[in-house]
Design an enzyme around this catalytic site. Structure first.
Site, short mmCIF file in Angstrom:
data_model
loop_
_atom_site.label_atom_id
_atom_site.label_comp_id
_atom_site.label_asym_id
_atom_site.label_seq_id
_atom_site.Cartn_x
_atom_site.Cartn_y
_atom_site.Cartn_z
N TYR A 147 -5.57 1.63 8.96
CA TYR A 147 -4.10 1.17 8.66
C TYR A 147 -4.23 0.27 7.24
O TYR A 147 -3.52 0.56 6.46
CB TYR A 147 -3.90 0.08 10.00
CG TYR A 147 -2.53 -0.44 9.57
CD1 TYR A 147 -1.67 0.29 10.12
CD2 TYR A 147 -2.30 -1.64 9.14
CE1 TYR A 147 -0.18 -0.12 9.95
CE2 TYR A 147 -0.82 -2.23 9.18
CZ TYR A 147 0.04 -1.43 9.56
OH TYR A 147 1.34 -2.09 9.58
N SER A 195 2.24 -3.74 4.20
CA SER A 195 1.57 -4.66 5.16
C SER A 195 0.51 -5.61 4.47
O SER A 195 -0.01 -5.40 3.30
CB SER A 195 0.72 -3.96 6.31
OG SER A 195 0.23 -5.07 7.18
#
Length: 265
Positions: free
Chosen positions: A170, A156
């Site tokens: 995350y 990501s």
């Protein structure tokens, strides 16, 4: 041009996945579902793995309706015994695995000062531990077969740039995915196993559905993306097929940003 010996047809065939078998975690919806169906459209048989048995089977049924072999498998990717059993069943049913797309991932947002250890552990267990279990399992399978293969890890942009939407867990998990990808690419190059990562910006998936209800958050992200929009799930298919296919045969250890220009700012 001198030195070019391939025909246009040969070049097109570089993207073919005919004769290949793929396993996609998180394949029951979102980016994983798009990638699973995309692999099938380019000729691969596909094991669709998801925590939700119904969504895994739904994607698998769609793939079978287009003439490819596919099975849907329910698995909590963070559980070592489930991961091993899932890999073993996929190999038994489909014969082999040549391509892994480790896409399964979750978010659980809180600002850093308020994040609980339960939130931290839950996200790291799925996004990093779960990815590692499948990377290692498929890597061992490829090594035992003396077969070349492609492993694609879902990273990501959050693993590369700071964002202020309560994503410490995350971001840490995706930073770990990027580091692991590079290490495995180097370690497994001698086996002709290529390991790469895709790092998307925000895509219109269930993972960010809640965020889209907050106009201020939407504005924050859109002003950070030069293309000025979120990604559509089908836009992840091309990068994944590229990394899975012979078109990227000299590509390993990279992070392919699919981010509308965000990391260029």
């Amino acid at each position: 041009m001198e030195g070019i010996t391939m025909s246009i047809g040969d070049i097109k065939n570089l993207f073919s996945l005919e004769g290949k078998t793929a396993l996609v975690t998180g394949g029951g919806q979102g980016l994983g579902g798009a990638i699973a169906e995309g692999f099938a459209q380019f000729g691969a048989d596909v094991a669709v793995v998801d925590i939700n048995a119904q969504t895994a089977e739904s994607v698998s049924e769609e793939i079978r309706s287009h003439g490819r072999k596919s099975i849907g498998l329910a698995c909590d990717v963070s559980k070592e015994d489930q991961a091993k059993a899932t890999i073993d069943k996929a190999i038994k049913e489909l014969g082999k695995i040549d391509i892994l797309a480790a896409v399964a991932g979750i978010g659980d947002r809180a600002m850093a000062e308020d994040m609980t250890m339960e939130q931290w552990d839950r996200v790291l267990n799925i996004n990093l531990r779960g990815l590692w279990l499948f990377d290692q399992g498929i890597g061992k399978h490829l090594i035992s077969r003396k077969a070349e293969g492609s492993i694609i890890n879902m990273a990501s942009i959050a693993g590369q740039v700071g964002i202020k939407t309560g994503n410490a867990n995350y971001a840490a998990s995706k930073g770990g995915v990027i580091a692991l990808t590079r290490l495995l690419a180097v370690e497994w190059a001698k086996y002709n196993i290529r390991v790469n990562a895709i790092a998307p910006v925000q895509f219109k998936t269930p993972l960010i559905a809640g965020l889209l209800q907050n106009p201020a958050t939407v504005e924050y992200f859109l002003t950070s993306i030069p293309l000025g929009r979120f990604g559509e799930v089908q836009e992840i298919v091309g990068p994944a097929v590229f990394l899975a296919s012979e078109a990227s045969s000299m590509v390993t250890g990279i992070v392919l940003n699919v981010d509308g220009g965000m990391t260029a700012m």
